[in-house]
Scaffold this motif. Sequence first.
Motif, PDB file in Angstrom:
ATOM      1  N   ALA A 200      48.787  34.221  48.753  1.00  0.00           N
ATOM      2  CA  ALA A 200      49.357  33.437  49.637  1.00  0.00           C
ATOM      3  C   ALA A 200      48.580  31.981  49.782  1.00  0.00           C
ATOM      4  N   ALA A 201      47.430  32.224  49.433  1.00  0.00           N
ATOM      5  CA  ALA A 201      46.589  30.984  49.548  1.00  0.00           C
ATOM      6  C   ALA A 201      46.577  29.910  48.680  1.00  0.00           C
ATOM      7  N   ASP A 229      40.105  33.873  34.329  1.00  0.00           N
ATOM      8  CA  ASP A 229      39.546  32.610  34.984  1.00  0.00           C
ATOM      9  C   ASP A 229      39.867  32.604  36.540  1.00  0.00           C
ATOM     10  N   ARG A 230      40.518  33.620  37.115  1.00  0.00           N
ATOM     11  CA  ARG A 230      40.546  33.702  38.402  1.00  0.00           C
ATOM     12  C   ARG A 230      41.149  35.010  38.870  1.00  0.00           C
ATOM     13  N   VAL A 231      40.848  35.433  40.078  1.00  0.00           N
ATOM     14  CA  VAL A 231      41.327  36.717  40.424  1.00  0.00           C
ATOM     15  C   VAL A 231      41.983  36.469  41.583  1.00  0.00           C
ATOM     16  N   ILE A 232      43.233  37.196  41.713  1.00  0.00           N
ATOM     17  CA  ILE A 232      44.162  37.006  43.061  1.00  0.00           C
ATOM     18  C   ILE A 232      44.709  38.222  43.687  1.00  0.00           C
ATOM     19  N   ALA A 233      44.743  38.321  44.853  1.00  0.00           N
ATOM     20  CA  ALA A 233      44.852  39.419  45.757  1.00  0.00           C
ATOM     21  C   ALA A 233      46.355  39.527  46.342  1.00  0.00           C
TER      22      ALA A 233
ATOM     23  N   TYR B 254      57.541  39.508  50.697  1.00  0.00           N
ATOM     24  CA  TYR B 254      56.609  38.799  50.576  1.00  0.00           C
ATOM     25  C   TYR B 254      57.214  37.272  50.600  1.00  0.00           C
ATOM     26  N   ALA B 255      58.431  36.874  50.206  1.00  0.00           N
ATOM     27  CA  ALA B 255      58.754  35.631  50.275  1.00  0.00           C
ATOM     28  C   ALA B 255      59.297  35.239  52.078  1.00  0.00           C
ATOM     29  N   LEU B 256      59.748  36.304  52.602  1.00  0.00           N
ATOM     30  CA  LEU B 256      60.213  36.259  54.087  1.00  0.00           C
ATOM     31  C   LEU B 256      58.945  36.548  55.098  1.00  0.00           C
ATOM     32  N   ARG B 257      57.982  36.901  54.578  1.00  0.00           N
ATOM     33  CA  ARG B 257      56.877  37.123  55.331  1.00  0.00           C
ATOM     34  C   ARG B 257      56.794  36.194  56.635  1.00  0.00           C
TER      35      ARG B 257
END
Lengths: 258, 258
Positions: A200-201, A229-233, B254-257
């Motif tokens: 979400a960031a 190149d990047r790890v997302i959670a 997720y979209a409606l969090r």
Amino acid sequence: VTNDQLLTLVRDLRRRKARERRTLFVVEGVRTAEELLQSALSVRGALSTAAFAATERGRAILEGFAQRGTQLAEVSETDLDSAADTEQPQGILAVAETPRHSFESLATTIGSTVRVLVLDAVQDPGNAGTLVRTGAALGAAAVIALSGTADLWNAKAVRGAAGAHFRVPTLQCSAEELVRFLREQRIPLWGAAPHGTPIAAVVDPPRRLALAVGNEGAGLSAAVLRAVDRVIALPMAGGVESLNVAVAAGIALYALRP
Amino acid sequence: VTNDQLLTLVRDLRRRKARERRTLFVVEGVRTAEELLQSALSVRGALSTAAFAATERGRAILEGFAQRGTQLAEVSETDLDSAADTEQPQGILAVAETPRHSFESLATTIGSTVRVLVLDAVQDPGNAGTLVRTGAALGAAAVIALSGTADLWNAKAVRGAAGAHFRVPTLQCSAEELVRFLREQRIPLWGAAPHGTPIAAVVDPPRRLALAVGNEGAGLSAAVLRAVDRVIALPMAGGVESLNVAVAAGIALYALRP
């Protein structure tokens, strides 16, 4: 080929090696057979039971195959079950040619905006199929299965994908081959893992992007983790260890949509 | 009870009616047994094989159960398989008390911000389990199974949820009971269906929200469609009919969090 030879072929195609050598795969179940009929794939033959032919949907499917010149063989319930890989083949097994895709053909279709979904040793065929379906629904240009991933052309995977295999290009390759292709195409590779940036960031994801999801238990492989190149959670409330891998991919592809 | 009685009980608990009458359920597999041990649920007994007890994880699980005073019975591979509902019970079956949740208990936990996930006739136990896991991971306060939904306490559903059943409250009720509760609590009900507002166009979702997802083939029921305050639609590229229901729920939550 005779009907007996067709039955033997379908039985043989339960083995991955046989599917790969012959570049053929098997479609099981009413709905997947309907999706196959609507696709451009070449169908080699179909086994069905008398009970299947007696249903309205069954008759329509068999007529569709007949119009395409597909060899049709009526077999007993017992023979059909003996050749099926899924639990309930619903009276129909069809053999079709596996579509051939390559990085060369994929390269010609890639525009300025693209999403590619990468499966890194996803073991369960049902998950692999759901991932193909998820990638297709969220607009991925291709689904790429790295070494250690279940065969996307396994009957369970094909059936789980609800026809998505017939629409979205799929490829199998090693992590090294994938990385070479992505570098040539200037497509960054991101991976999903618990230690990454909360998704979400992430603002303004790149227009071209490949997203890798990992094994159900072990997550991303060392080779992929080195290359990303990047790890997302993904979100993870209240101590839940992880999302199902297909749910994770769906959320990530949605959150990172161009 | 004797070991034979425990074996008979586990066999009986494969039937939904038996699980409901006894408010007991069965946990199968190593990882789910570990999750059970870490939960506060009361465990009635466990069946395991000699091979299971000979593994390190198996020994740790059995010691954990023993410390809680759980009845342990060693049974043959054949007996264990005869009582199992999943394909590979991995040498361990444990019987635990189904947690009792009610709208009354749920009401006491609801704050100004809440998410509730509603399963409207989701038929496949694997999907139902993945939905419980998805709801838990995305912070839902409860997962509610409407009539026609697979029993969330089916061994396949419990195993598919990777322990989420032990953390997130689940309830079963009719659409009418749900609607009454949501109105009392002033929680709007939204449903996912293809004719709805694209979910990416939804800004500022309500702080309290219940989200319903429907049957794998038929979608939301007429009763739920009549009751919903809003219908939202998930992404659907290139003619793919629908996402897997758990993937759809994951993206929507997720979209409606909040």
